[in-house]
Design a protein around this motif. Structure first.
Motif, short mmCIF file in Angstrom:
data_model
loop_
_atom_site.label_atom_id
_atom_site.label_comp_id
_atom_site.label_asym_id
_atom_site.label_seq_id
_atom_site.Cartn_x
_atom_site.Cartn_y
_atom_site.Cartn_z
N SER A 221 2.89 -12.79 -5.71
CA SER A 221 2.55 -12.40 -4.49
C SER A 221 0.99 -12.32 -4.54
CB SER A 221 3.15 -11.15 -4.28
OG SER A 221 2.36 -10.33 -3.12
N THR A 222 0.27 -11.72 -5.47
CA THR A 222 -1.03 -11.70 -5.52
C THR A 222 -1.87 -12.77 -5.62
OG1 THR A 222 -0.70 -9.58 -6.80
CG2 THR A 222 -3.02 -10.51 -6.76
N LEU A 223 -1.34 -13.96 -6.50
CA LEU A 223 -1.84 -15.18 -6.19
C LEU A 223 -1.84 -16.13 -4.82
CD1 LEU A 223 -0.58 -16.77 -9.63
CD2 LEU A 223 -2.90 -16.90 -8.79
N ARG A 224 -0.40 -15.70 -4.14
CA ARG A 224 -0.47 -16.00 -2.82
C ARG A 224 -1.48 -15.67 -1.80
NH1 ARG A 224 3.85 -14.31 -0.51
NH2 ARG A 224 5.20 -13.62 -1.90
N SER A 225 -1.87 -14.33 -2.23
CA SER A 225 -3.12 -13.93 -1.25
C SER A 225 -4.19 -14.49 -1.54
CB SER A 225 -3.10 -12.29 -1.60
OG SER A 225 -3.71 -12.28 -2.99
N ALA A 226 -4.34 -15.49 -2.25
CA ALA A 226 -5.68 -16.35 -2.61
C ALA A 226 -5.29 -17.69 -2.64
CB ALA A 226 -6.37 -15.85 -3.92
N PHE A 227 -4.26 -18.17 -2.71
CA PHE A 227 -3.94 -19.66 -2.83
C PHE A 227 -2.76 -20.07 -1.82
CE2 PHE A 227 -5.68 -18.94 -6.89
CZ PHE A 227 -6.46 -19.96 -7.32
N GLU A 310 8.18 -10.21 -1.94
CA GLU A 310 7.24 -9.34 -2.59
C GLU A 310 6.02 -8.89 -1.72
OE1 GLU A 310 6.34 -6.75 -4.67
OE2 GLU A 310 7.61 -7.58 -6.08
N ASP A 311 5.80 -8.04 -1.15
CA ASP A 311 4.45 -7.84 -0.72
C ASP A 311 3.62 -6.82 -1.31
OD1 ASP A 311 5.70 -5.33 -0.31
OD2 ASP A 311 6.13 -5.47 1.64
N ARG A 312 3.64 -6.60 -2.33
CA ARG A 312 2.57 -5.74 -3.33
C ARG A 312 1.78 -6.66 -3.67
NH1 ARG A 312 6.21 -2.97 -7.64
NH2 ARG A 312 6.98 -5.28 -7.56
N VAL A 313 0.39 -6.45 -3.37
CA VAL A 313 -0.71 -7.20 -3.93
C VAL A 313 -1.64 -6.58 -4.95
CG1 VAL A 313 -2.75 -8.29 -3.20
CG2 VAL A 313 -0.73 -9.06 -1.96
N MET A 314 -2.02 -6.93 -6.14
CA MET A 314 -2.80 -6.37 -6.89
C MET A 314 -4.20 -6.22 -6.69
SD MET A 314 -1.76 -5.93 -10.76
CE MET A 314 -2.80 -5.37 -12.08
N THR A 315 -4.99 -5.20 -6.51
CA THR A 315 -6.41 -5.26 -6.27
C THR A 315 -6.94 -4.36 -7.33
OG1 THR A 315 -6.22 -3.44 -4.66
CG2 THR A 315 -6.08 -5.87 -3.76
N ILE A 316 -8.44 -4.62 -7.41
CA ILE A 316 -8.93 -3.91 -8.37
C ILE A 316 -8.90 -2.38 -8.41
CG2 ILE A 316 -11.33 -3.27 -9.14
CD1 ILE A 316 -12.10 -6.31 -9.02
N ASP A 317 -8.60 -1.89 -7.17
CA ASP A 317 -8.38 -0.52 -6.56
C ASP A 317 -7.40 0.17 -6.67
OD1 ASP A 317 -11.19 -0.20 -6.46
OD2 ASP A 317 -11.35 -0.41 -4.22
N ASN A 318 -6.34 -1.10 -6.74
CA ASN A 318 -4.90 -0.61 -6.44
C ASN A 318 -3.98 -1.50 -7.56
OD1 ASN A 318 -4.06 1.48 -4.83
ND2 ASN A 318 -4.41 0.20 -2.97
N PRO A 319 -4.47 -1.23 -8.85
CA PRO A 319 -3.59 -2.01 -9.63
C PRO A 319 -2.35 -1.39 -10.20
CG PRO A 319 -5.26 -0.78 -10.85
CD PRO A 319 -5.40 -0.37 -9.43
N VAL A 320 -2.12 -0.03 -10.00
CA VAL A 320 -0.85 0.29 -10.62
C VAL A 320 0.46 0.56 -10.05
CG1 VAL A 320 -2.28 1.83 -12.63
CG2 VAL A 320 -2.02 2.79 -10.32
N PHE A 321 -0.04 0.67 -8.61
CA PHE A 321 1.26 0.92 -7.99
C PHE A 321 2.32 -0.34 -8.18
CE2 PHE A 321 -1.24 -2.56 -5.94
CZ PHE A 321 -0.16 -3.70 -5.40
#
Lengths: 325, 325, 325, 325
Positions: A221-227, A310-321
Motif C-alpha cells: 500500500s505504501t508503494l502504491r502511494s508513490a507508484f 490495505e489503506d495504511r501507508v507508512m511514513t517517516i512520522d508514522n512508522p509503527v501503526f
C-alpha cells in the motif's frame, strides 16, 4: 548403526524459529560454526540437517544453502526481466552478495552498486559462505560501499534502471524503516529511477495468515502511494517457514499496459528472455522460469484483496501503526 | 493481564507435527476437544491458537478451520471448471464432507457419490465440525456410502465426469495404497471416466525439498502411465506446514490441446466460469480464482523437472519402492 | 535492549535430552564449541545458558560446569571416607579426570590408577575442559592407561582399597556392560579388593519413576549377588534432568556392623574426617558433608523397596533382560 | 502396531513447563480433560503419559497422579510427627484436599480446618480428581471454608498445634504474598500457634540452581525473623521438574534441643511413631519413613549455606525485592 547415531544427533540440538507467538518451526541443528556480533546485529552461521549451512541474524534465518537460490532468483530476475534492458542496478542491503551474484548474470548490466550498512556482516558472509557470492566480488562492474543506503541515495546524482531492496523487515531494520516509507518511495520514483525503471523490495512474510499481520500488505500500500503500478508476489522459501512476499513497483508512462503485461507475460517469451539475457540461460535457472513466474505472481484471491483493501501507508512520522493490526 | 494469561497458556500446551525427521512445526494448543479411535484410525478434534479447530488423524493435521477452504477449493474447483459441464461426480474418501460441499456448489452437478471407508470418522466430522459440510448432507443430489472405494468402483456400472480422490497418502492409507497404483488409474481411465472426464487426487507434500522424497512425483509419474495428460499443481495450506501437491489427469481425445488449454486458461474466462457455474460466484470464492489458478499451477522449474524425470511407477505388486529414495 | 538480545538467543537454539520417550528437558544452547568422533563415541563440548560448558557424549550430558562437582563429590567421597584409610585407588572410566581430581585430594592416597578405553575422548576433555581435571594429570601418584578396564584388571596382580566405576550405563557401554555383571563383581570382590575394600559405581537414573525402569535397581541387585553389604544412594544433579543413582559395595568381615555404620555415620564425625583427610577440608567441599551424606543415602521408602525386591541379576550371558521391564 | 500408534501420539501433543527461561521440561500429553477459569486462576486437568492425571493451574503443575503422594507425605508428616501429639491442625490453601487426607490419617487429630480462597478450584478437584481427597471430605473432624486465609486467621480466636501452608509461591499468590511475610509469621507464632506448635510451608523450588533465585531461601530467612528454630528441607517430586523446598518452623521453649532433635531423629523411632500414630502405619507410607526423612532433611552443604547467608526478609511493604536477585 550410522542410522542410530543420526537419531541421537537428531534428538540433541535444535534451531527454533517463531513465525508467530503461536507457531514455530524446529530444525535439527548440526552445528553453530560461526557466531559474532557486529555493530548492528548478531551474525551466526549454522548448519541444519534439513537445509544445510544457514545464515542467521538476530535469531532469524536469512538464507540457507538448500534454498537461497529460490529467494535470490525470485527477488532479482522478475524485476530485471520485466525491464527492457537494465544497465544500472542499485542494491540496498544484500549482505550475502547473492543478490549481486544474480544481478551480474544479466549481460545488459554495466554497473551494479550495492550499499550495505554492515561491513562486518558482509565480510563474515564472504568468508563463511563463499559460494553465496559466486565471485560477484571480483566482477569489475560491481561496486560495494558500507554506508547508510538512504543517505547514499540522497547524496548521489546517479540514477538506476532497477533498484533492489534486500534489507530487514521494517520493524527489525531499526532506523532502516525509512527505506519502507512513502517519503523514500516518492524520492526514488522521482529522482533515482530512470524512465521505465523498476523497484523491487522483499516485503516480509506473505502467507494467507500473516501477509496482513506482518508488513506485506502495508509495504504494498505504501508503494502504491508513490507508484502507479505495483505488483505483489510471494514465493515458497521452505527454510523461512512460510511463503515470502515481494513487491514490484514500475515507473511507467503507460501504467495500464504495464500492469497487464506483467501478469500476462507469455511463458515462452519469458523463457526466451532468460535464454538471451542471463548467463547460463535456462539451464542456469533452478527455480524461476516463465511458468514459475506465473506461479509466484498468481497470488490467492484473499491476499490480493488484502493488498487492495490495505489503506495504511507508512511514513517517516508514522512508522509503527502498521504493527497494531 | 489478559495478555499475561495468554502467555501462560502459550507456554503450556503444544501440538507438534513432523514434516521430516529433521523439521517440525509446533502450534500452541488450546484444547483436545474430541478423541476417539475408529476401526481405521485415531480421530481427534483439537483447537490451535493459530489455525482454530483442527481435525487430526493419527497425529496428522487433516484440515483446520482457518484454511480448510484453501485445500478444498484447490482440490475441487480446478477439476470441475476444467471440465465442460460435470454432471456426475465421484469422491473417494472425503470424510469431512467439505469436498462434497464444494462439489455441490456447481450447478451442473446432478449426482455426487462419496465412498469413504470410515463411517465412525465421518460421523465425528459431521457432529464435531458441522461447518465443514455446509449442509452437503441434506442435498438430494448427494449420496454417501461407507465402503471400500476400490471395491465399490469395481462393482458399479456407473461412470463419472469428475473423480476426486481425497484419501490419505499411500504409505498411510494401508491397503488403500491400491488407489494410487497404475492398475487403479488404468481401470478408472478405461471404465469409470466418461469421455472428457477428469481425475484429481491429493498427492502429498509438494515443496521443493519433499515433493520427491514423499509421494508427489511418484503419483504424478504413475498417473502418466495411464493418462495422456497429467498436470501437477501445489498450494500453500499453512496449517499443513508445507506446500501441498495435487495432480489432475485428463481422459482426452486431444491431449496436446488439453494440456495447452489447462496451463494457459485465460484469467478472465476462468473467473467468468466461476461466476456462471458456481453457487455464490466470485464472491463465494475465498482462495481460488483465475489468477490464483495460474499461481498454483505455475510450479517451480525444479519441481516440474522432478515430475518429468520421475520414472518410478506404483503398482499393486511394487508399492513400497517409492519410499526408498 | 541487551535483555531483548538475550530473548532472541533464547528462542533460537536448544539442547534437548530425553529422560524417557515421554519426558524431555530442553536447555537454551549458547554454542557447540567442539564436535568430534572417537572410535567409541561422539564427543561434543557445548555451552548452555543454565549449566555452562557441558560435555555431551552420543547426545547425553556427561557433566556440566555448574554441577559436575555434585556428581564427582558424590561419586568419590562417600566411598573414600567410609574406608579407614584408602591408599590404593582404581578408577574405571573417568574420562573427564574430575573423578581423579577428587580422589587425589585425599592425603591417604599413595597410588591412583585410571583405566579408560577412549584416549581421544580423554584428550578432548583435558584440552577443552581443563578445569575439570584440576591438575590431576601432573600428580605423581596418578597413572592413566587407555585400555579396556576389564582386561587390565584381569591382567594385573595389583589390589585396591577403593574401586570407583565411572563408566556409561550398561546399555550404552556396549561390550563394557561386562563391568556391571555378577562375574565382574565376584572377581573384583575376591581378587582385586583388599580386605575392608569398597567398590562404588555410578548406577544410572535414580528417581522414583525410573530407578527400576533403567538400571539402578538391577545394578544394586547384581552387586548384592557378590557382596554382603550394598548401599544405594541418589543425588540431585540438575543438569542430568533427574536424580542420579550410585551403589556402594563393601568387602566386609562384619557386614551387619558395616551397614549400620554407613547409614548412621554421625554428622560431626563425618565432617571431622573431611577436615582431616581431604585437601581443603570442609571449606573445599561444596556439595557433600556429613549432613548431605545423610541426605543422599536417605532414599525414599519406595526406591529402597524397589532395590530390595529386585531379583534380576545381570550376568555375562544374560545382560539384556534388565531392559525388558 | 500398537507401539507405532503410541509413537504417533507421542509426537503429537506436549505439555511444556519452564523451570527457568533457559530450562524447560516437555511431557507427552494424552488429553486436556478439563479446562475452566475461576475468579482467581485457570484450572486444568490434563493427563501426561509419564505422570498420569495432573492438576495444572495457570500453566503450572500442581500435582500429578504418579507423585502427588511424595509432595503431600513430605509436606504433612514431618511437621505432624515432630509434634508430640497434634490435635488441632490448620491448612492454608490445600485445594486438592490431599493435604487434608494426610493430616486426617493421624489419630491424634481432633479438628482440621482448611481455608482456601478458591471454591471453584476446590470443587473441580473434588469432582475431577476424587482419589486425591481420599474421603477427607466426609471426615467429621474436617472443616473447610472458602475464604481469605489471612483474614480468617486474624478473625479467629482458635489456636493450632500444626499449621500447614499449602499455597502458591509468593509471586504467583497475588495478594496472598502476605502469607509469606514477617508480619504473618510473627502473628502466627504469637497468637495462633500453641506452645510446642509447628508451622510448615511449601517454599518453592529447592534445587542448587534455583533455591536462591526463586523464593526458598527468602522464605527460610523470613521465617527465621519470627521463629527461633527453622529447618529447611527439599524433596524430589519428579513431575515438578526439580527438587521442591519446604520449611519447618518451631515455636519452642528450648530451641537448641529442638533443632538437634529434628535433624538427629532416630530412624527406628521415627518409624515407630508412624506405626503408632498414622492410619495404615508403615505399610500406608509410600515415600516417607525415618530414613527418607533423613534424606529430605539432609540438604546439600551449598543450599544450607545459601539459607544461612540469606538476609532478605519479606515484609508487607517490601515483598518484591526478593525477585531482584
Amino acid at each position: 548403526e550410522e542410522e542410530e547415531e543420526r537419531a541421537e544427533e537428531r534428538d540433541a540440538f535444535w534451531f527454533k524459529e517463531g513465525l508467530t507467538e503461536d507457531f514455530r518451526v524446529e530444525l535439527a541443528l548440526q552445528n553453530i560454526s560461526f557466531d559474532a556480533r557486529s555493530t548492528f546485529q548478531r551474525v551466526q552461521v549454522i548448519e541444519t540437517t534439513q537445509f544445510g549451512r544457514t545464515l542467521v541474524m538476530d535469531g532469524q534465518t536469512q538464507s540457507a544453502e538448500a534454498d537461497e537460490h529460490i529467494y535470490h532468483e525470485s527477488l532479482v530476475h522478475p524485476a530485471m526481466l520485466l525491464h527492457k534492458s537494465p544497465k544500472k542496478v542499485f542494491i540496498g542491503g544484500g549482505g550475502e552478495f547473492a543478490t549481486a551474484r544474480e544481478v551480474l548474470r544479466h549481460s545488459s548490466v554495466e554497473r551494479c552498486v550495492m550499499i550495505d550498512i554492515d561491513e562486518v556482516a558482509c565480510d563474515i558472509c564472504r568468508k563463511q559462505l563463499p559460494e553465496w557470492n559466486g565471485g560477484a566480488y571480483e566482477d569489475p562492474r560491481f561496486h560495494v560501499k558500507y554506508k547508510d543506503a538512504l543517505r547514499w541515495l540522497e547524496d548521489t546524482e546517479e540514477t538506476f534502471d532497477v533498484i533492489i531492496m534486500d534489507i530487514c523487515d521494517p520493524i527489525e531494520a531499526g532506523p532502516g524503516y525509512k527505506l519502507y516509507t512513502n517519503e523514500f518511495y516518492e524520492y526514488v520514483q522521482k529522482h533515482r529511477l530512470n524512465e521505465g525503471g523498476i523497484l523491487v523490495t522483499q516485503s516480509g512474510p506473505g502467507a494467507v495468515y500473516n501477509a496482513q499481520k506482518e508488513c506485506f500488505t502495508v509495504i504494498h500500500s505504501t508503494l502504491r502511494s508513490a507508484f502507479d503500478v505495483v505488483v505483489p508476489y510471494a514465493v515458497d522459501v521452505p527454510s523461512f517457514g512460510c511463503n515470502w512476499g515481494f513487491n514490484l513497483a514500475f515507473k511507467s508512462s503507460d501504467p495500464e499496459a504495464d500492469k497487464r503485461d506483467v501478469l500476462n507475460r507469455d511463458v515462452e517469451e519469458f523463457n526466451n528472455e532468460i535464454e538471451k539475457r542471463i548467463k547460463g540461460g535456462m539451464d542456469g535457472m533452478r527455480f524461476l522460469d516463465g511458468l514459475a513466474w506465473r506461479g509466484i505472481s498468481g497470488l490467492p484471491k484473499e491476499i490480493r484483496q488484502q493488498c487492495e483493501e490495505e489503506d495504511r501507508v507508512m511514513t517517516i512520522d508514522n512508522p509503527v501503526f502498521m504493527f497494531a493490526s
